[in-house]
Design a protein around this motif. Structure first.
Motif, short mmCIF file in Angstrom:
data_model
loop_
_atom_site.label_atom_id
_atom_site.label_comp_id
_atom_site.label_asym_id
_atom_site.label_seq_id
_atom_site.Cartn_x
_atom_site.Cartn_y
_atom_site.Cartn_z
N ALA A 1 -4.54 32.35 11.00
CA ALA A 1 -4.86 30.76 11.58
C ALA A 1 -5.03 30.78 13.23
CB ALA A 1 -3.77 29.97 11.36
N THR A 2 -4.46 31.70 13.78
CA THR A 2 -4.59 31.86 15.29
C THR A 2 -6.05 32.37 15.62
OG1 THR A 2 -2.13 32.37 15.43
CG2 THR A 2 -3.79 33.15 17.27
N GLU A 3 -6.46 33.41 14.95
CA GLU A 3 -7.57 34.24 15.10
C GLU A 3 -9.19 32.86 14.77
OE1 GLU A 3 -8.44 36.58 16.72
OE2 GLU A 3 -6.51 37.18 16.97
N ALA A 4 -8.68 32.33 13.57
CA ALA A 4 -9.70 31.39 13.37
C ALA A 4 -9.71 30.12 14.42
CB ALA A 4 -9.29 30.50 12.10
N LEU A 5 -8.67 29.77 15.04
CA LEU A 5 -8.42 28.62 15.98
C LEU A 5 -9.33 29.12 17.30
CD1 LEU A 5 -7.63 25.75 16.99
CD2 LEU A 5 -5.54 26.74 17.44
N ALA A 6 -9.04 30.29 17.54
CA ALA A 6 -9.57 30.99 18.89
C ALA A 6 -11.02 31.12 18.53
CB ALA A 6 -8.95 32.44 18.95
N TYR A 7 -11.37 31.44 17.54
CA TYR A 7 -13.09 31.74 17.13
C TYR A 7 -13.51 30.39 17.57
CZ TYR A 7 -17.38 31.95 14.46
OH TYR A 7 -18.60 32.00 14.03
N ILE A 8 -13.08 29.43 16.93
CA ILE A 8 -13.75 27.85 17.06
C ILE A 8 -13.56 27.29 18.58
CG2 ILE A 8 -13.07 25.62 16.59
CD1 ILE A 8 -12.04 26.51 13.89
N LEU A 9 -12.59 27.78 19.22
CA LEU A 9 -12.62 27.39 20.56
C LEU A 9 -13.43 28.33 21.47
CD1 LEU A 9 -8.95 26.60 21.08
CD2 LEU A 9 -10.48 25.11 20.66
N GLY A 10 -13.78 29.45 20.99
CA GLY A 10 -14.48 30.45 21.73
C GLY A 10 -15.86 29.82 21.68
N ARG A 11 -16.48 29.23 20.77
CA ARG A 11 -17.76 29.16 20.47
C ARG A 11 -18.11 27.58 20.65
NH1 ARG A 11 -19.06 28.61 14.05
NH2 ARG A 11 -21.29 28.17 14.83
N SER A 12 -17.30 26.74 20.90
CA SER A 12 -17.50 25.41 20.96
C SER A 12 -16.94 24.75 22.23
CB SER A 12 -17.33 24.54 19.67
OG SER A 12 -17.02 23.34 19.69
N ALA A 13 -17.78 24.19 23.03
CA ALA A 13 -17.13 23.58 24.25
C ALA A 13 -16.58 22.20 23.81
CB ALA A 13 -18.37 23.37 25.25
N SER A 14 -17.22 21.62 22.88
CA SER A 14 -16.66 20.57 22.12
C SER A 14 -15.12 20.49 21.45
CB SER A 14 -17.44 19.91 21.10
OG SER A 14 -18.81 19.46 21.58
N ASP B 1 -21.86 22.89 12.00
CA ASP B 1 -21.19 24.06 11.70
C ASP B 1 -19.80 24.44 12.17
OD1 ASP B 1 -23.72 24.87 10.54
OD2 ASP B 1 -24.32 26.17 12.27
N THR B 2 -19.61 23.88 13.53
CA THR B 2 -18.19 23.88 13.81
C THR B 2 -17.35 23.13 13.22
OG1 THR B 2 -19.08 24.48 16.05
CG2 THR B 2 -16.64 23.71 16.23
N THR B 3 -17.74 21.91 12.96
CA THR B 3 -17.03 21.11 12.21
C THR B 3 -16.61 21.54 10.71
OG1 THR B 3 -18.09 19.06 13.20
CG2 THR B 3 -16.79 18.51 11.17
N ALA B 4 -17.50 22.32 9.99
CA ALA B 4 -17.33 23.02 8.87
C ALA B 4 -16.30 23.95 9.01
CB ALA B 4 -18.47 23.40 8.47
N ASP B 5 -16.18 24.79 10.21
CA ASP B 5 -15.24 25.65 10.23
C ASP B 5 -13.88 25.02 10.53
OD1 ASP B 5 -17.03 27.74 10.35
OD2 ASP B 5 -17.32 27.98 12.55
N ILE B 6 -13.82 23.99 11.32
CA ILE B 6 -12.74 23.22 11.32
C ILE B 6 -11.98 22.97 10.17
CG2 ILE B 6 -11.50 21.19 12.54
CD1 ILE B 6 -13.59 21.53 14.72
N ARG B 7 -12.85 22.43 9.13
CA ARG B 7 -12.48 21.69 7.73
C ARG B 7 -11.76 22.93 7.27
NH1 ARG B 7 -17.13 17.28 7.33
NH2 ARG B 7 -16.25 15.66 8.64
N GLN B 8 -12.43 24.32 7.14
CA GLN B 8 -11.84 25.43 6.55
C GLN B 8 -10.54 25.60 7.12
OE1 GLN B 8 -12.96 28.18 4.42
NE2 GLN B 8 -14.46 26.69 3.65
N LEU B 9 -10.17 25.46 8.37
CA LEU B 9 -8.78 25.70 8.98
C LEU B 9 -7.91 24.46 8.40
CD1 LEU B 9 -7.05 27.43 10.38
CD2 LEU B 9 -7.68 26.34 12.63
#
Length: 227
Positions: free
Chosen positions: A19-32, A177-185
């Motif tokens: 979960a930590t790595e997924a969250l870091a990936y999302i934050l790393g790719r998205s300024a929003s 795409d980022t919204t979809a990643d967030i929903r996976q998490l």
């Protein structure tokens, strides 16, 4: 079940790491998404943050490793995020982490809804045992629990609340795409909240609690037979 949830439950004995790595990936790719975290943290700390990057497992001087650190443009770490499902607190949490912050900042714990209040009670107890004054912070609603400690803020929030902030920002920015990643998490966190089994600790097995569990099991079986 979402793919991320399936992988976490099937292959990982430490889903917090995934979960930590997924969250870091999302934050790393998205300024929003980063704006979502900043908005949440600013709402509980009352401070303006200018976070430029996030890094996982950055060591403190005592060799403890916060799950996720938010760095500003000067390389300072005004935000430490500790990710929890059902793992216990380490000896350094929260007092050692707070002591490691050289600049005024926020130590944020993220946990399932079902654990939020008990986690906060344990954090407060540890701070009190360290003889450190705490000043409750007025936060709207019960989704975030926060207190001022010296020049820092200690806070706890649910996965649902944190990811809602991220989702709102990415939807507004049309980052599908980022919204979809967030929903996976989100799906993983909901799975852990409802289905994860809290492992027994050694002290539970050697105390009267184990006997009490057996007694309750026997009582439930007797009641079932009577009904």
């Amino acid at each position: 079940m979402a793919v991320l949830s399936h992988l976490a439950l099937s292959f990982s004995t430490h889903p917090e790491n995934l979960a930590t790595e997924a969250l870091a990936y999302i934050l790393g790719r998205s300024a929003s998404a980063r704006r979502g975290v900043i908005r949440l943290v600013e709402s509980l700390s009352g401070r303006k943050l200018d976070l430029e990057r996030f890094e996982t497992q950055a060591s403190n001087e005592d060799q403890s490793r916060p799950d996720l650190c938010g760095f500003d443009k000067d390389g300072a770490r005004p935000l430490l995020v500790e990710v929890k499902f059902w793992a216990g607190l380490t000896d350094a949490q929260p007092n050692g982490y707070l002591a490691s912050m050289s600049t005024p900042g926020v130590l944020l714990f993220v946990a399932p809804d079902a654990r939020l209040q008990s986690l906060w009670d344990e954090l407060r107890r540890r701070v009190a045992d360290n003889n450190t004054p705490m000043m409750p912070l007025a936060i709207g609603g019960s989704a975030v629990l926060a207190a001022g400690i010296s020049h820092h803020a200690l806070a706890a929030t649910s996965w649902r609340t944190l990811l809602d902030f991220l989702e709102q920002e990415t939807i507004a920015a049309s980052e599908s795409d980022t919204t979809a990643d967030i929903r996976q998490l989100q799906a993983l966190c909901e799975q852990m909240d409802t289905e994860a089994f809290l492992p027994l600790a050694s002290e539970e097995l050697t105390s009267t609690l184990g006997r009490r569990v057996i007694q309750f099991e026997t009582l439930a079986n007797d009641l079932t037979d009577q009904l």
